[in-house]
Scaffold this motif. Sequence first.
Motif, mmCIF file in Angstrom:
data_model
loop_
_atom_site.group_PDB
_atom_site.id
_atom_site.type_symbol
_atom_site.label_atom_id
_atom_site.label_comp_id
_atom_site.label_asym_id
_atom_site.label_seq_id
_atom_site.Cartn_x
_atom_site.Cartn_y
_atom_site.Cartn_z
ATOM 1 N N ASP A 285 33.265 40.085 53.493
ATOM 2 C CA ASP A 285 32.474 39.606 52.339
ATOM 3 C C ASP A 285 32.230 38.100 52.459
ATOM 4 O O ASP A 285 31.136 37.607 52.156
ATOM 5 C CB ASP A 285 33.233 39.843 51.021
ATOM 6 C CG ASP A 285 33.195 41.288 50.537
ATOM 7 O OD1 ASP A 285 32.583 42.145 51.196
ATOM 8 O OD2 ASP A 285 33.809 41.547 49.478
ATOM 9 N N HIS A 286 33.262 37.361 52.858
ATOM 10 C CA HIS A 286 33.141 35.899 52.923
ATOM 11 C C HIS A 286 32.091 35.457 53.948
ATOM 12 O O HIS A 286 31.417 34.451 53.745
ATOM 13 C CB HIS A 286 34.498 35.261 53.262
ATOM 14 C CG HIS A 286 35.393 35.166 52.072
ATOM 15 N ND1 HIS A 286 36.640 34.572 52.110
ATOM 16 C CD2 HIS A 286 35.221 35.592 50.797
ATOM 17 C CE1 HIS A 286 37.189 34.645 50.911
ATOM 18 N NE2 HIS A 286 36.350 35.263 50.100
ATOM 19 N N GLU A 287 31.972 36.208 55.047
ATOM 20 C CA GLU A 287 30.940 35.845 56.043
ATOM 21 C C GLU A 287 29.561 35.904 55.403
ATOM 22 O O GLU A 287 28.724 35.030 55.608
ATOM 23 C CB GLU A 287 30.991 36.793 57.236
ATOM 24 C CG GLU A 287 32.137 36.479 58.173
ATOM 25 C CD GLU A 287 32.165 37.440 59.359
ATOM 26 O OE1 GLU A 287 31.089 37.913 59.767
ATOM 27 O OE2 GLU A 287 33.273 37.699 59.840
ATOM 28 N N VAL B 154 30.745 41.842 42.309
ATOM 29 C CA VAL B 154 31.416 42.756 43.238
ATOM 30 C C VAL B 154 32.556 42.024 43.957
ATOM 31 O O VAL B 154 33.731 42.344 43.777
ATOM 32 C CB VAL B 154 30.424 43.361 44.267
ATOM 33 C CG1 VAL B 154 31.163 44.244 45.272
ATOM 34 C CG2 VAL B 154 29.336 44.154 43.548
ATOM 35 N N HIS B 155 32.206 41.032 44.747
ATOM 36 C CA HIS B 155 33.224 40.391 45.592
ATOM 37 C C HIS B 155 34.378 39.776 44.783
ATOM 38 O O HIS B 155 35.550 40.039 45.050
ATOM 39 C CB HIS B 155 32.564 39.343 46.495
ATOM 40 C CG HIS B 155 33.561 38.521 47.222
ATOM 41 N ND1 HIS B 155 34.345 39.046 48.230
ATOM 42 C CD2 HIS B 155 33.972 37.244 47.052
ATOM 43 C CE1 HIS B 155 35.177 38.113 48.653
ATOM 44 N NE2 HIS B 155 34.970 37.006 47.964
ATOM 45 N N MET B 156 34.058 38.962 43.808
ATOM 46 C CA MET B 156 35.142 38.299 43.056
ATOM 47 C C MET B 156 35.917 39.280 42.177
ATOM 48 O O MET B 156 37.071 39.038 41.854
ATOM 49 C CB MET B 156 34.592 37.140 42.239
ATOM 50 C CG MET B 156 34.200 35.968 43.126
ATOM 51 S SD MET B 156 33.855 34.498 42.148
ATOM 52 C CE MET B 156 33.150 33.462 43.422
ATOM 53 N N LYS C 71 36.647 42.326 43.217
ATOM 54 C CA LYS C 71 37.622 42.891 44.167
ATOM 55 C C LYS C 71 38.856 41.983 44.203
ATOM 56 O O LYS C 71 39.999 42.457 44.162
ATOM 57 C CB LYS C 71 37.042 42.954 45.583
ATOM 58 C CG LYS C 71 35.912 43.912 45.817
ATOM 59 C CD LYS C 71 35.490 43.813 47.301
ATOM 60 C CE LYS C 71 34.273 44.622 47.648
ATOM 61 N NZ LYS C 71 33.814 44.402 49.050
ATOM 62 N N GLU C 72 38.595 40.684 44.286
ATOM 63 C CA GLU C 72 39.715 39.739 44.425
ATOM 64 C C GLU C 72 40.506 39.575 43.132
ATOM 65 O O GLU C 72 41.738 39.635 43.141
ATOM 66 C CB GLU C 72 39.165 38.377 44.875
ATOM 67 C CG GLU C 72 38.625 38.419 46.290
ATOM 68 C CD GLU C 72 37.841 37.184 46.681
ATOM 69 O OE1 GLU C 72 37.732 36.933 47.890
ATOM 70 O OE2 GLU C 72 37.307 36.475 45.800
ATOM 71 N N ASP C 73 39.789 39.343 42.023
ATOM 72 C CA ASP C 73 40.496 38.930 40.801
ATOM 73 C C ASP C 73 40.982 40.092 39.947
ATOM 74 O O ASP C 73 41.919 39.938 39.171
ATOM 75 C CB ASP C 73 39.594 38.006 39.968
ATOM 76 C CG ASP C 73 39.412 36.662 40.663
ATOM 77 O OD1 ASP C 73 39.898 36.521 41.804
ATOM 78 O OD2 ASP C 73 38.785 35.774 40.078
ATOM 79 N N LEU D 50 40.821 28.478 49.567
ATOM 80 C CA LEU D 50 42.141 28.803 48.986
ATOM 81 C C LEU D 50 42.518 30.266 49.245
ATOM 82 O O LEU D 50 43.673 30.576 49.520
ATOM 83 C CB LEU D 50 42.120 28.593 47.463
ATOM 84 C CG LEU D 50 42.397 27.210 46.921
ATOM 85 C CD1 LEU D 50 42.194 27.222 45.404
ATOM 86 C CD2 LEU D 50 43.814 26.763 47.253
ATOM 87 N N GLU D 51 41.531 31.136 49.158
ATOM 88 C CA GLU D 51 41.805 32.561 49.397
ATOM 89 C C GLU D 51 42.227 32.794 50.831
ATOM 90 O O GLU D 51 43.209 33.506 51.102
ATOM 91 C CB GLU D 51 40.557 33.390 49.075
ATOM 92 C CG GLU D 51 40.273 33.466 47.595
ATOM 93 C CD GLU D 51 38.845 33.817 47.255
ATOM 94 O OE1 GLU D 51 38.547 33.940 46.061
ATOM 95 O OE2 GLU D 51 38.003 33.950 48.182
ATOM 96 N N GLU D 52 41.490 32.190 51.754
ATOM 97 C CA GLU D 52 41.791 32.447 53.169
ATOM 98 C C GLU D 52 43.088 31.766 53.591
ATOM 99 O O GLU D 52 43.820 32.286 54.437
ATOM 100 C CB GLU D 52 40.609 32.024 54.034
ATOM 101 C CG GLU D 52 39.396 32.906 53.709
ATOM 102 C CD GLU D 52 38.246 32.795 54.683
ATOM 103 O OE1 GLU D 52 38.365 32.065 55.690
ATOM 104 O OE2 GLU D 52 37.209 33.445 54.438
#
Length: 182
Positions: free
Chosen positions: A11-13, A54-56, A58-60, A131-133
């Motif tokens: 997702d980050h890419e 979607v992406h955030m 998934k993370e949060d 920070l995530e990575e």
Amino acid sequence: MHRPTDNLRADHELTTRGVRVLAAIADWVAAGDEFPTADCASVLRFLREWVLAVHMRKEDEVMAPAVAMLADDDTAAVVGELLRLHEEITELAHSLVLFWEPIGDLTSSERSGFTETVRALVARLERRQQLEEDSLFPACDANVPGDDQLEWLESFAQLEAERGSRAVWVARIDALVTRWPI
Ligand SMILES: [Fe+2]
């Protein structure tokens, strides 16, 4: 095994490419060139409908709460910082709604408002991703049992099915990158 952190790194890419297009549009607008209404609306839609929705999520909503509980205090503090950045990113993205369909060319103060807001947004998106990575993903891989993570992959797939898949947005962002080389 394909891990949730691998999914999020992929997702980050895509996010990085979209964010660079947005930064390139801000540079163009700052230089006084004609406001690229359609491309700007596309990249803002990407931010709102996929990065935030979607992406955030998934993370949060799926990953971060478990990582905060199972990892150490420093990681829990990082999760707090990620949530704060998420709120700021949401507010900044919302404040750009004015620029979705501007009527006529922008005034000089509208141009500077746009470029300053975009730069603030880009800085926060990059800071959050770093920070995530650097912290969240390594803490997840080290502390969360594999069985828990299997369920997350199902939740990720569900979010993409409901709100938009990475594959669809890869094609759209690729099309933007042909016009906004990054
Ligand atoms: Fe992320």
